[in-house]
Enzyme design. Structure first.
Site, PDB file in Angstrom:
ATOM      1  N   ILE A  29       0.814  -1.215   0.000  1.00  0.00           N
ATOM      2  CA  ILE A  29       0.000   0.000   0.000  1.00  0.00           C
ATOM      3  C   ILE A  29       0.847   1.264   0.000  1.00  0.00           C
ATOM      4  CG2 ILE A  29      -1.999  -1.095   1.075  1.00  0.00           C
ATOM      5  CD1 ILE A  29      -1.111  -0.005   3.759  1.00  0.00           C
ATOM      6  N   GLY A  30       2.173   1.097   0.012  1.00  0.00           N
ATOM      7  CA  GLY A  30       3.052   2.260  -0.042  1.00  0.00           C
ATOM      8  C   GLY A  30       4.503   1.854  -0.169  1.00  0.00           C
ATOM      9  N   ARG A  31       5.313   2.764  -0.708  1.00  0.00           N
ATOM     10  CA  ARG A  31       6.742   2.496  -0.885  1.00  0.00           C
ATOM     11  C   ARG A  31       7.555   3.717  -0.500  1.00  0.00           C
ATOM     12  NH1 ARG A  31       8.122  -2.039  -3.872  1.00  0.00           N
ATOM     13  NH2 ARG A  31       6.485  -2.980  -5.156  1.00  0.00           N
ATOM     14  N   GLY A  32       8.743   3.475   0.042  1.00  0.00           N
ATOM     15  CA  GLY A  32       9.704   4.529   0.305  1.00  0.00           C
ATOM     16  C   GLY A  32      11.022   4.189  -0.360  1.00  0.00           C
ATOM     17  N   VAL A  37       5.459  -0.598   2.573  1.00  0.00           N
ATOM     18  CA  VAL A  37       4.349  -0.675   3.514  1.00  0.00           C
ATOM     19  C   VAL A  37       3.311  -1.641   2.961  1.00  0.00           C
ATOM     20  CG1 VAL A  37       2.557   0.588   4.772  1.00  0.00           C
ATOM     21  CG2 VAL A  37       4.742   1.704   4.256  1.00  0.00           C
ATOM     22  N   ASP A 152       8.246  18.012  10.243  1.00  0.00           N
ATOM     23  CA  ASP A 152       7.876  17.685   8.858  1.00  0.00           C
ATOM     24  C   ASP A 152       6.360  17.519   8.729  1.00  0.00           C
ATOM     25  OD1 ASP A 152       8.433  17.291   6.180  1.00  0.00           O
ATOM     26  OD2 ASP A 152       8.735  15.132   6.385  1.00  0.00           O
ATOM     27  N   LYS A 154       2.934  18.077   7.139  1.00  0.00           N
ATOM     28  CA  LYS A 154       2.419  18.385   5.807  1.00  0.00           C
ATOM     29  C   LYS A 154       1.281  17.402   5.516  1.00  0.00           C
ATOM     30  CE  LYS A 154       6.067  15.533   3.695  1.00  0.00           C
ATOM     31  NZ  LYS A 154       7.167  15.500   2.698  1.00  0.00           N
ATOM     32  N   ASN A 157       1.920  13.679   5.498  1.00  0.00           N
ATOM     33  CA  ASN A 157       2.252  13.030   6.771  1.00  0.00           C
ATOM     34  C   ASN A 157       1.094  13.075   7.765  1.00  0.00           C
ATOM     35  OD1 ASN A 157       4.768  12.356   5.864  1.00  0.00           O
ATOM     36  ND2 ASN A 157       5.803  14.098   6.804  1.00  0.00           N
ATOM     37  N   ASP A 170       4.789   9.767  10.506  1.00  0.00           N
ATOM     38  CA  ASP A 170       6.135  10.050  10.005  1.00  0.00           C
ATOM     39  C   ASP A 170       6.924  10.975  10.932  1.00  0.00           C
ATOM     40  OD1 ASP A 170       8.439  10.245   8.550  1.00  0.00           O
ATOM     41  OD2 ASP A 170       7.450  10.558   6.635  1.00  0.00           O
ATOM     42  N   THR A 189      10.263  19.688   4.469  1.00  0.00           N
ATOM     43  CA  THR A 189       9.841  19.819   3.075  1.00  0.00           C
ATOM     44  C   THR A 189       9.832  21.298   2.709  1.00  0.00           C
ATOM     45  OG1 THR A 189       8.497  17.826   3.302  1.00  0.00           O
ATOM     46  CG2 THR A 189       8.000  19.266   1.437  1.00  0.00           C
TER      47      THR A 189
END
Length: 391
Positions: A29-32, A37, A152, A154, A157, A170, A189
């Site tokens: 469901i997510g990538r970094g 994730v 951070d 935003k 996050n 995060d 950011t």
């Protein structure tokens, strides 16, 4: 679990046997840069969670070595445990650490990022913004009460749960502050950085920064929620950074004509260049924008209820007799000259722009929707407006 092409990214069973004994990983469901994730199921209870799998087996793409990454992750885990138990902060359920992988199991927020939600709805109403920002500020108040600065904040996050409640996440840049301590590292950011963060990196005699940077970021988030674009955006990053340091933004775009004075006043008091003059978290939550009238219940009154019902029926009958405002034609000349200033067209244009350009922030400043209306529409676009208006 069904075999899928992404499964070759999963760690081996020996290194993660404790994690696999308790959880069954599902789809990604997510990538970094160095993490993935996955949605996962707790085998004993059947509950859904989100597992962040951090790969420590090799140096990450941004040059961070394994030792540094492990220390940073442990620091984030420490901070997550310090702020645990608050309804508007992501809950860390489990941690598993091996030689090559770290597994962080979080509560699952099915509605994803606040950023994605904003992308789908273009802008938020004042009522919805009040609902979201009150929760964000309450979460930040809890973080600050633990002498922690997030650094951070935003929309990317901030996650939304099943009921669209906020979950701040995060904490990779978060820092525990000692009494009177000031920070000098440049992290975060660009569009959400506070002026004092930039000054701490640019000037040797800068006094540093503290928790006030999170208040500034909340102002940027609130501005963005109300009109769908950030306050300091510019094609050239140096111009954007200069605007941040000078606190240079405006409420002159057409969207702000539909917004009342209270949210504008709160944004002005959050986006103050001098940190000592910026609202603190308690003052922000006590701002008139968040003050709503509480209706006291005095018990059921059948006669009063009947009077209200009859008044509603009479009002509905009278409204049906009025000429329907939607039948009024838009002035074609005005629509061709500057369609974005017309409230009726603005939401349509914004919605189309979001669907064409998608996640404009994540695709770089060239995709920012603030730039879509800076040029005079070409003949083809004018033809499109005409054809749409004539339908």
């Amino acid at each position: 679990m069904a075999k899928e092409e992404d499964d070759d990214n999963l760690p081996d069973k020996d290194a993660a046997k404790e994690f696999y004994a308790r959880y069954e990983p599902k789809e990604i469901i997510g990538r970094g840069i160095s993490s993935t994730v996955r949605r996962c199921i707790e085998k004993e209870t059947g509950r859904e969670y989100a597992a962040k799998i951090i790969d420590l087996s090799q140096e990450s793409q941004d040059g961070v070595d394994t030792h540094t990454m492990r220390d940073a992750t442990r620091q984030e885990i420490h901070i997550l445990r310090m702020v645990a138990g608050h309804p508007y902060i992501i809950e860390l359920q489990d941690v598993f650490e091996s030689e090559t992988f770290i597994f962080l199991v979080f509560e699952l927020c099915k509605n994803g990022e606040l950023f994605d939600y904003l992308t789908s709805v273009v802008t938020l109403s004042e009522k919805k913004t009040r609902y979201i920002m009150r929760q964000v500020l309450e979460g930040v108040r809890h973080v600050h009460s633990k002498c922690i600065v997030h650094r951070d904040l935003k929309p990317e996050n901030i996650l939304l749960d099943d009921q669209l409640n906020v979950k701040i996440t995060d904490f990779g840049f978060a820092k525990v502050l000692k009494d009177g301590e000031k920070l000098f590292e440049l992290c975060g950011t660009p569009g959400y950085l506070a002026p004092e963060t930039l000054k701490a990196n640019m000037f040797d005699d800068a006094p540093g920064y503290g928790k006030e940077v999170d208040i500034w970021a909340c102002g940027v988030i609130m501005f963005t929620l109300l009109v769908g674009c950030p306050p300091f955006w510019h094609r050239k990053q140096m111009v954007m950074l200069r605007n941040i340091m000078e606190g240079k933004y405006s409420f002159t775009s057409p969207e702000w004509a539909d917004i009342s004075d209270d949210p504008k006043d709160l944004i002005r008091r959050l986006l103050v260049v001098e940190p000592s003059e910026r609202l603190d978290i308690i003052q922000a939550l006590n701002h008139p924008f968040f003050n709503t009238m509480a209706i006291k219940s005095s018990g059921f009154n059948a006669r009063a209820k009947l009077r209200v019902a009859l008044a509603c029926v009479r009002a509905a009958v009278r409204l049906r007799r009025l000429p329907h405002t939607a039948a009024r034609a838009l002035p074609l000349a005005d629509a061709l000259r500057d369609p974005y200033t017309m409230r009726m067209l603005r939401k349509v244009i914004d919605g189309c722009a979001f669907r064409v350009y998608g996640h404009w922030v994540k695709k770089g400043e060239g995709q920012n929707r603030a730039a879509l209306f800076e040029n005079t529409p070409k003949t083809e676009l004018k033809s499109l407006y005409v054809s749409n208006l004539s339908r």
